[in-house]
Write a protein that holds these residues in place. Structure first.
Motif, PDB file in Angstrom:
ATOM      1  N   ALA A 107     -78.151  24.760 -10.124  1.00  0.00           N
ATOM      2  CA  ALA A 107     -77.152  25.822 -10.257  1.00  0.00           C
ATOM      3  C   ALA A 107     -76.767  26.360  -8.880  1.00  0.00           C
ATOM      4  O   ALA A 107     -75.580  26.470  -8.549  1.00  0.00           O
ATOM      5  CB  ALA A 107     -77.668  26.941 -11.154  1.00  0.00           C
ATOM      6  N   GLU A 158     -83.977  29.294  -0.312  1.00  0.00           N
ATOM      7  CA  GLU A 158     -84.828  28.541  -1.239  1.00  0.00           C
ATOM      8  C   GLU A 158     -86.286  28.697  -0.820  1.00  0.00           C
ATOM      9  O   GLU A 158     -86.652  28.377   0.305  1.00  0.00           O
ATOM     10  CB  GLU A 158     -84.422  27.052  -1.243  1.00  0.00           C
ATOM     11  N   ARG A 183     -89.015  27.108  -1.881  1.00  0.00           N
ATOM     12  CA  ARG A 183     -89.805  25.884  -1.690  1.00  0.00           C
ATOM     13  C   ARG A 183     -89.338  25.121  -0.448  1.00  0.00           C
ATOM     14  O   ARG A 183     -88.273  25.413   0.096  1.00  0.00           O
ATOM     15  CB  ARG A 183     -89.653  24.974  -2.906  1.00  0.00           C
ATOM     16  N   ARG A 217     -86.277  22.690 -10.838  1.00  0.00           N
ATOM     17  CA  ARG A 217     -86.859  21.946 -11.958  1.00  0.00           C
ATOM     18  C   ARG A 217     -86.440  20.483 -11.976  1.00  0.00           C
ATOM     19  O   ARG A 217     -87.081  19.663 -12.629  1.00  0.00           O
ATOM     20  CB  ARG A 217     -86.447  22.616 -13.280  1.00  0.00           C
ATOM     21  N   ARG A 272     -83.713  13.070 -19.333  1.00  0.00           N
ATOM     22  CA  ARG A 272     -82.681  12.449 -20.169  1.00  0.00           C
ATOM     23  C   ARG A 272     -81.352  13.188 -20.043  1.00  0.00           C
ATOM     24  O   ARG A 272     -81.328  14.415 -19.990  1.00  0.00           O
ATOM     25  CB  ARG A 272     -83.078  12.502 -21.648  1.00  0.00           C
ATOM     26  N   VAL A 290     -87.271  34.874  -1.362  1.00  0.00           N
ATOM     27  CA  VAL A 290     -86.569  36.151  -1.522  1.00  0.00           C
ATOM     28  C   VAL A 290     -87.544  37.189  -2.081  1.00  0.00           C
ATOM     29  O   VAL A 290     -88.226  36.946  -3.079  1.00  0.00           O
ATOM     30  CB  VAL A 290     -85.363  35.976  -2.470  1.00  0.00           C
ATOM     31  N   ASN A 334     -91.184  29.110 -10.774  1.00  0.00           N
ATOM     32  CA  ASN A 334     -90.530  28.867 -12.063  1.00  0.00           C
ATOM     33  C   ASN A 334     -91.114  29.763 -13.159  1.00  0.00           C
ATOM     34  O   ASN A 334     -90.385  30.458 -13.841  1.00  0.00           O
ATOM     35  CB  ASN A 334     -90.587  27.412 -12.490  1.00  0.00           C
ATOM     36  N   GLU A 361     -79.405  27.781 -15.710  1.00  0.00           N
ATOM     37  CA  GLU A 361     -79.585  27.244 -17.070  1.00  0.00           C
ATOM     38  C   GLU A 361     -79.686  28.328 -18.111  1.00  0.00           C
ATOM     39  O   GLU A 361     -79.162  28.217 -19.232  1.00  0.00           O
ATOM     40  CB  GLU A 361     -80.857  26.372 -17.019  1.00  0.00           C
ATOM     41  N   ALA A 412     -82.485  24.421 -21.376  1.00  0.00           N
ATOM     42  CA  ALA A 412     -83.322  23.214 -21.267  1.00  0.00           C
ATOM     43  C   ALA A 412     -82.532  21.995 -20.825  1.00  0.00           C
ATOM     44  O   ALA A 412     -83.032  20.879 -20.901  1.00  0.00           O
ATOM     45  CB  ALA A 412     -84.056  22.894 -22.564  1.00  0.00           C
ATOM     46  N   TRP A 413     -81.305  22.205 -20.372  1.00  0.00           N
ATOM     47  CA  TRP A 413     -80.511  21.053 -19.937  1.00  0.00           C
ATOM     48  C   TRP A 413     -79.909  21.295 -18.552  1.00  0.00           C
ATOM     49  O   TRP A 413     -79.468  22.408 -18.249  1.00  0.00           O
ATOM     50  CB  TRP A 413     -79.385  20.781 -20.941  1.00  0.00           C
ATOM     51  N   MET A 414     -79.837  20.231 -17.758  1.00  0.00           N
ATOM     52  CA  MET A 414     -79.173  20.338 -16.455  1.00  0.00           C
ATOM     53  C   MET A 414     -77.720  20.756 -16.642  1.00  0.00           C
ATOM     54  O   MET A 414     -77.163  21.470 -15.797  1.00  0.00           O
ATOM     55  CB  MET A 414     -79.220  18.981 -15.725  1.00  0.00           C
TER      56      MET A 414
HETATM   57  C1  LIG Z   1     -90.190  20.047 -18.606  1.00  0.00           C
HETATM   58  C2  LIG Z   1     -88.689  20.076 -18.502  1.00  0.00           C
HETATM   59  C3  LIG Z   1     -87.939  19.087 -19.096  1.00  0.00           C
HETATM   60  C4  LIG Z   1     -86.550  19.101 -18.998  1.00  0.00           C
HETATM   61  N1  LIG Z   1     -85.841  18.060 -19.539  1.00  0.00           N
HETATM   62  C5  LIG Z   1     -84.515  17.985 -19.326  1.00  0.00           C
HETATM   63  C6  LIG Z   1     -83.806  16.806 -19.688  1.00  0.00           C
HETATM   64  O1  LIG Z   1     -84.381  15.836 -20.204  1.00  0.00           O
HETATM   65  N2  LIG Z   1     -82.476  16.772 -19.423  1.00  0.00           N
HETATM   66  C7  LIG Z   1     -81.812  17.797 -18.824  1.00  0.00           C
HETATM   67  O2  LIG Z   1     -80.603  17.694 -18.617  1.00  0.00           O
HETATM   68  N3  LIG Z   1     -82.477  18.934 -18.453  1.00  0.00           N
HETATM   69  C8  LIG Z   1     -83.804  19.033 -18.690  1.00  0.00           C
HETATM   70  N4  LIG Z   1     -84.501  20.136 -18.263  1.00  0.00           N
HETATM   71  C9  LIG Z   1     -83.758  21.345 -17.817  1.00  0.00           C
HETATM   72  C10 LIG Z   1     -83.279  21.311 -16.366  1.00  0.00           C
HETATM   73  O3  LIG Z   1     -84.292  20.864 -15.516  1.00  0.00           O
HETATM   74  C11 LIG Z   1     -82.879  22.732 -15.974  1.00  0.00           C
HETATM   75  O4  LIG Z   1     -82.001  23.281 -16.935  1.00  0.00           O
HETATM   76  C12 LIG Z   1     -82.177  22.808 -14.620  1.00  0.00           C
HETATM   77  O5  LIG Z   1     -82.783  21.972 -13.665  1.00  0.00           O
HETATM   78  C13 LIG Z   1     -82.203  24.285 -14.176  1.00  0.00           C
HETATM   79  O6  LIG Z   1     -81.572  24.450 -12.937  1.00  0.00           O
HETATM   80  P1  LIG Z   1     -81.427  25.895 -12.300  1.00  0.00           P
HETATM   81  O7  LIG Z   1     -80.763  25.723 -11.007  1.00  0.00           O
HETATM   82  O8  LIG Z   1     -80.822  26.817 -13.315  1.00  0.00           O
HETATM   83  O9  LIG Z   1     -82.921  26.438 -12.118  1.00  0.00           O
HETATM   84  P2  LIG Z   1     -84.100  25.917 -11.140  1.00  0.00           P
HETATM   85  O10 LIG Z   1     -84.057  24.446 -11.034  1.00  0.00           O
HETATM   86  O11 LIG Z   1     -85.362  26.518 -11.640  1.00  0.00           O
HETATM   87  O12 LIG Z   1     -83.705  26.540  -9.727  1.00  0.00           O
HETATM   88  C14 LIG Z   1     -84.123  27.802  -9.300  1.00  0.00           C
HETATM   89  C15 LIG Z   1     -84.481  27.699  -7.829  1.00  0.00           C
HETATM   90  O13 LIG Z   1     -84.883  29.006  -7.356  1.00  0.00           O
HETATM   91  C16 LIG Z   1     -85.940  28.834  -6.440  1.00  0.00           C
HETATM   92  N5  LIG Z   1     -86.686  30.087  -6.328  1.00  0.00           N
HETATM   93  C17 LIG Z   1     -87.507  30.663  -7.229  1.00  0.00           C
HETATM   94  N6  LIG Z   1     -87.994  31.818  -6.761  1.00  0.00           N
HETATM   95  C18 LIG Z   1     -87.452  32.008  -5.540  1.00  0.00           C
HETATM   96  C19 LIG Z   1     -87.537  33.040  -4.571  1.00  0.00           C
HETATM   97  N7  LIG Z   1     -88.282  34.129  -4.753  1.00  0.00           N
HETATM   98  N8  LIG Z   1     -86.827  32.904  -3.437  1.00  0.00           N
HETATM   99  C20 LIG Z   1     -86.037  31.825  -3.199  1.00  0.00           C
HETATM  100  N9  LIG Z   1     -85.929  30.813  -4.092  1.00  0.00           N
HETATM  101  C21 LIG Z   1     -86.626  30.901  -5.251  1.00  0.00           C
HETATM  102  C22 LIG Z   1     -86.757  27.720  -7.066  1.00  0.00           C
HETATM  103  O14 LIG Z   1     -87.640  27.131  -6.135  1.00  0.00           O
HETATM  104  C23 LIG Z   1     -85.660  26.787  -7.545  1.00  0.00           C
HETATM  105  O15 LIG Z   1     -85.314  25.837  -6.566  1.00  0.00           O
HETATM  106  C24 LIG Z   1     -85.893  20.150 -18.327  1.00  0.00           C
HETATM  107  C25 LIG Z   1     -86.659  21.168 -17.724  1.00  0.00           C
HETATM  108  C26 LIG Z   1     -88.037  21.126 -17.803  1.00  0.00           C
HETATM  109  C27 LIG Z   1     -88.853  22.212 -17.139  1.00  0.00           C
END
Ligand SMILES: Cc1cc2nc3c(=O)[nH]c(=O)nc-3n(C[C@H](O)[C@H](O)[C@H](O)COP(=O)(O)OP(=O)(O)OC[C@H]3O[C@@H](n4cnc5c(N)ncnc54)[C@H](O)[C@@H]3O)c2cc1C
Length: 499
Positions: free
Chosen positions: A29, A48, A50, A56, A90, A270, A430, A461, A468-470
């Motif tokens: 995102a 970020e 990490r 995720r 997936r 942060v 997370n 997400e 639960a989806w990208m």
């Molecule tokens: C087990 C599992 C299975 C999944 N299976 C699927 C699938 O099969 N297909 C699919 O499409 N999707 C799947 N997903 C969902 C998908 O991974 C997520 O919906 C998507 O990656 C979320 O992206 P995001 O950017 O919203 O959140 P995140 O990827 O969580 O990004 C948030 C970011 O914020 C950072 N952060 C956190 N705290 C701080 C802080 N204090 N300071 C600075 N940075 C910080 C984190 O390190 C991270 O990089 C799955 C997820 C999981 C956990």
């Protein structure tokens, strides 16, 4: 007479005029927000925590490290070239934005085999079919056969007369015969659909068709319990065709990272988010100390359980929403084996074995078929089961996965080489798998976070109906960019909500 724009088209007009947007989190995102905002003439900084991007969207290969809140950091030791997806594995064929970004960013995809009738059901218990691995196709065909036979009988005996004409009844019976594999007398008997005890071959080998299991045995062994609900074919998001990124799902994050690399500060955690009269002030810490960064606006993509512990001056409604929306507990373990016995010995190429014990599922890899070694996902569990197994140490999780897994695949004993487990609700940054809404929180809390709190927007997400989806991360990023850009270009004093 112009053709309608494709759903993935995103052609916003106007210029961001170098306004500084601070984006919190370099998951899909956050990076998508920066990627799209950069195109519109904004200046973005992504903070970020990490030392990697993707959040995720994370594939585990040799050298990957994980830090769970109550455990020491661990390092994955797998052979080069092998990986498993700790997060997304997936992509549904209708997740248009995920597929769109794969195309735009040049990430090759391949088919992910999610449905495998040759994998197993394994029910622990005291029933006649308990504690045995049974091919999915046997149970599916038997249940379909018995259920359609019952329905056909009830139509034959006039049980449903009032609901249909004679002709309709005959058509339905013909359908039931085809669907359930019933014979001419509308009875379910052994047929080739559910497989053979001896495979057909050349010469005098016609093959030997296996006998159906008894319905009572299936029922009493728990194989009709919700644990074994036919998820893959019946759930919209899990129906074939499904895809994966070639070489690991994190290739999507890596491709995005390449586009936004100059904007990303890694290792920057942060610690505080402050709305000012004009703009925002973000405090973060990194290896060199504590820093403050000012910007015109902020997009916060931090997962809510993490955000809940970050200092802020948000409104009461926003703080409440952040605290009230819950996240699932979930975990996976990758098990490396020196031989792909599931393929060589058992003809299982991709797909999932389902169990009613704490393993819940075993995923077989959908890449490197017929290769030498491979990594299975030895469990992928949720809720109480994930909580119980996640509470164990890494070595005990491995022991559990091997003990339960060898009941299905005795080859585990000889072929196992190493493991790596991730418990998402215990993983720092997370603290949960994905947002799970009740009817109540969807109605009361979700809309609160779709609106910015002064100069801070929220994305991720969790702010979609695609939890639960990208695709949720991509859709949310675009909606937020559109809302923020409308505010800037239209010079609005009010704050348009994210649509
Ligand atoms: C087990 C599992 C299975 C999944 N299976 C699927 C699938 O099969 N297909 C699919 O499409 N999707 C799947 N997903 C969902 C998908 O991974 C997520 O919906 C998507 O990656 C979320 O992206 P995001 O950017 O919203 O959140 P995140 O990827 O969580 O990004 C948030 C970011 O914020 C950072 N952060 C956190 N705290 C701080 C802080 N204090 N300071 C600075 N940075 C910080 C984190 O390190 C991270 O990089 C799955 C997820 C999981 C956990």
């Amino acid at each position: 007479m112009l053709k309608p724009a494709p759903a993935h088209a995103f052609n916003l007009e106007g210029d961001g005029k170098g306004k500084h947007i601070i984006i919190l989190g370099a998951g899909l995102a956050g990076m998508t927000c920066a990627y799209e905002l950069n195109k519109l003439g904004y200046q973005c900084t992504i903070l970020e925590a990490r030392h990697r991007t993707g959040g995720r969207c994370w594939s585990i290969r040799n050298g990957a490290t994980n830090q769970e809140i109550d455990k020491p950091a661990v390092i994955a030791k797998f052979d080069d070239g092998l990986y498993f997806n700790a997060g997304p594995s997936r992509i549904p064929h209708h997740h248009e934005l995920t597929l769109h970004y794969c195309k735009e960013l040049g990430v090759p995809i391949q088919v992910y085999n999610n449905v495998n009738e040759g994998a197993y059901y394994f029910a622990e218990g005291k029933g006649p079919l308990s504690n045995k691995k049974i091919r999915v196709r046997e149970i599916h065909n038997d249940i379909r056969g018995y259920m359609t036979e019952m329905l056909a009988k009830s139509i034959d005996h006039g049980g449903l007369d009032s609901a249909m004409t004679k002709e309709d009844g005959e058509k339905i019976i013909a359908y039931l015969q085809a669907e359930g594999g019933l014979d001419i007398d509308k009875l379910y008997k052994a047929s080739a659909r559910r497989g053979y005890t001896e495979s057909p071959g050349a010469g005098d080998r016609p093959g030997k068709i296996a006998e159906p299991h008894k319905l009572a045995d299936i029922l009493h062994s728990g194989l009709m319990d919700p644990d074994f609900y036919n998820v893959a074919e019946y759930t919209y998001e899990l129906q074939m065709t499904m895809f994966q990124a070639v070489g690991g799902m994190d290739q999507i994050a890596r491709a995005l990272e390449k586009k936004v690399a100059p904007s990303v500060k890694m290792g920057a955690e942060v610690t505080s988010i402050n709305n000012l009269a004009e703009g925002v002030k973000i405090t973060y810490k990194d290896a060199t100390g504590v820093h403050e960064l000012s910007g015109d606006m902020c997009i916060c993509t931090l997962p809510l359980p993490v955000l809940s512990n970050v200092n802020n001056n948000f409104s009461g409604d926003v703080s409440r929403a952040i605290d009230y929306i819950s996240y699932i507990q979930t975990g996976k373990i990758g098990l490396q084996f020196k031989r792909r016995f599931w393929e060589e010995d058992e003809h299982i190429y991709g797909g999932i074995t389902h169990t009613n014990n704490d393993l819940t599922q075993i995923f077989y890899p959908s890449y490197d078929y017929l290769g030498k070694k491979g990594i299975l996902i030895g469990y992928y569990n949720f809720n109480e089961k994930a909580q119980k197994i996640g509470a164990l140490g890494y070595a005990d999780r491995e022991k559990f996965a091997l003990e339960k897994g060898r009941l299905i695949h005795p080859q585990y004993d000889k072929e196992f080489e190493g493991s790596f487990s991730v418990s998402w609700h215990k993983t720092k940054y997370n603290l949960g798998g994905w947002a799970v809404y009740s009817t109540e929180t969807r109605k009361t809390q979700y809309p609160v976070l779709l609106k910015p709190d002064k100069h801070v927007y929220f994305a991720g997400e969790h702010l979609t109906y695609l939890n639960a989806w990208m695709a949720g991360a991509f859709e949310s990023a675009r909606s937020t960019v559109a809302a923020l850009h409308a505010r800037v270009t239209e010079g609005r004093a009010s704050y348009p909500a994210v649509k």
